[in-house]
Enzyme design. Structure first.
Site, PDB file in Angstrom:
ATOM      1  N   GLU A 117       0.868  -1.176   0.000  1.00 38.07           N
ATOM      2  CA  GLU A 117       0.000   0.000   0.000  1.00 38.07           C
ATOM      3  C   GLU A 117       0.903   1.224   0.000  1.00 38.07           C
ATOM      4  OE1 GLU A 117      -2.969  -0.296  -0.599  1.00 38.07           O
ATOM      5  OE2 GLU A 117      -3.299  -2.409  -0.145  1.00 38.07           O
ATOM      6  N   CYS A 156      -1.982   9.198   2.680  1.00 39.75           N
ATOM      7  CA  CYS A 156      -1.581   8.638   1.384  1.00 39.75           C
ATOM      8  C   CYS A 156      -2.603   8.905   0.297  1.00 39.75           C
ATOM      9  CB  CYS A 156      -1.305   7.140   1.505  1.00 39.75           C
ATOM     10  SG  CYS A 156      -2.702   6.176   2.107  1.00 39.75           S
TER      11      CYS A 156
END
Length: 477
Positions: A222, A256
């Site tokens: 990720e 993110c």
């Protein structure tokens, strides 16, 4: 040897010891049943509820100043909600599923058994230190695995609290949190896990992937990247500005999936920037002493972001920041005022690197095709945000761009949906977790074929007959 070195040495020794304990337990005890998994998830959820205030205090201290509301919604609630989702769906996720068998091989039966991979690892980042450690850990446990978690050294108080919490609800052969610095993290990524999930930067993700490849460890990565916010001409500039401003300043942009930059129609860059700044002024009447505005995690990241702004000014861009009356104190507290950048050029660092802070470059485009080309000329992002009311625009952007996930007419909210997968593609990640995809990421789906008697396969063994040849040619068509 310093105290830190001694602590890391002890952590490295503990890493090997716990891995051996978990491997032995997995091999001797086998996978836990449904009731045991539910009990583990119950214990995890209860201790999170009971330690909420401690978790808030730990994260606030680690950041130097972090919004309590943001911690509650993005760390505590999301983790608890994800665990409840696992509990609600666990029986169905564990179920053996029947599959169709090729007609030639009837009456044989086909099925898929879902089983845990074994000993799994979670490498968690600093920006959401609780949620991005404990939700993957909970998912791996729900899938029946043993789990080791290595949180970031940048959030030591939160890491120590999580280590204590997990030790109180499970023995180390079930789950453990390993603390320590970069050396421990490097050693962790080289362990022969049955699956490893890493959340962090693309640069570090490459190193983790290289280390894991030595053991052929399956990975979920990720990562991040530059997630665009594309505003179409038909959409309210004021509404888009408010929602993009909120996404960009949440956790001071240290997310993110934060909107990295905005794409707006030609001639609308300045009006859009004014609307974004007006929203930020309303959100944060003050910066320095405002408990709702989160600090930058450490000095290095503060200097990196300040450097982006300084370089942009030097190269001719217009940088507009919220004013603070206590700039020296804000600097000491690492409270970087949110900023809009107009006229950014491709050679600037903020145009090339993931910003990961409260800085919003604004770019203009002539038509939707140009905006799509702009997005597609860059590495595939973790998220894309599209602001439009027109179905034709939605379909065009969804079909012609590729990103990890999409929120339409807002930012970041697709991540909060428990039944949607979360993951990137290419430079923004590999694989997905959350929802059923998370459960299956930590599971092995084993194909099983059960032969019955009598079986047509008996006629397919030597010596091969002329009749078999005719039947096979007929089946081939």
């Amino acid at each position: 040897m310093t105290g830190k070195d001694e602590k890391d040495t002890a952590a490295l020794e503990e890493l090997g010891r716990i891995f051996s304990l978990q491997r032995r337990a997995h091999e001797t005890e086998g996978p836990p049943d449904y009731n045991t998994r539910m009990e583990i998830l119950d214990r995890l959820l209860t201790i999170i509820q009971n330690r909420t205030d401690e978790a808030v205090a730990a994260m606030d201290a680690d950041f130097g100043s972090r919004s309590t509301a943001e911690i509650l919604v993005a760390e505590i609630y999301t983790t608890a909600s994800g665990i409840r989702y696992l509990q609600k769906n666990l029986k169905a996720l564990m179920r053996t599923r029947k599959r169709a068998s090729n007609a030639v091989f009837l009456p044989g039966r086909s099925s898929v058994i879902v089983q845990p991979k074994g000993v799994t690892g979670v490498l968690a980042p600093w920006n959401y230190p609780f949620y991005l450690a404990l939700l993957p850990l909970a998912t791996a446990l729900a899938a029946g695995n043993r789990v080791m978690c290595k949180p970031s050294e940048f959030t030591p108080r939160t890491s120590e609290l999580m280590a204590t919490m997990i030790s109180e609800i499970l023995p180390p052969e079930g789950a453990a949190v390993i603390t320590g610095g970069p050396d421990v993290g490097g050693a962790f990524s080289r362990m022969p896990f049955d699956h490893l999930l890493f959340t962090g930067s693309t640069a570090v993700g490459r190193m983790v992937m290289g280390a894991a490849s030595q053991n052929l460890t399956p990975l979920t990565l990720e990562l991040g990247g530059k997630s665009p916010a594309l505003v179409c001409p038909d959409y309210s500039l004021q509404t888009a500005a408010e929602r993009i401003a909120a996404g960009k300043s949440f956790n001071a942009g240290q997310t993110c999936v934060a909107p990295d930059y905005a794409l707006v129609p030609t001639t609308k860059a300045e009006p859009f920037a004014e609307q974004v700044l007006a929203c930020w002024r309303r959100f944060y009447p003050t910066i320095t002493d405002n408990p709702d505005y989160t600090a930058i995690i450490n000095e290095r990241h503060y200097e990196r972001l300040a450097g982006y702004l300084a370089q942009a000014r030097e190269k001719g861009a217009t940088v507009i920041s919220l004013k603070t009356t206590k700039s020296d104190r804000a600097r000491a507290m690492r409270k970087l005022p949110p900023s809009v950048v107009l006229g950014a050029t491709p050679d600037m660092d903020l145009s090339r690197e993931e910003i990961f802070g409260p800085i919003l470059p604004v770019y203009e485009y002539q038509d939707l095709n140009e905006a799509i080309r702009f997005i597609n000329a860059r590495p595939r992002p973790l998220a894309l945000y599209l602001f439009t009311e027109r179905r034709k625009n939605r379909e065009k952007v969804l079909v012609r761009t590729t990103s990890g996930g999409v929120t339409i007419n807002d930012t970041m909210l697709h991540v909060a949906q428990d039944d949607l997968p979360f993951g990137g593609i290419g430079p923004s990640g590999m694989g997905a977790y959350h929802a059923r995809e998370g459960f299956y990421a930590f599971s092995h789906c084993k194909a099983v074929f059960t032969q019955k008697s009598p079986s047509a396969v008996s006629f397919m063994r030597p010596p091969y007959s002329y009749l078999l040849d005719k039947i096979l040619r007929m089946l081939i068509g």
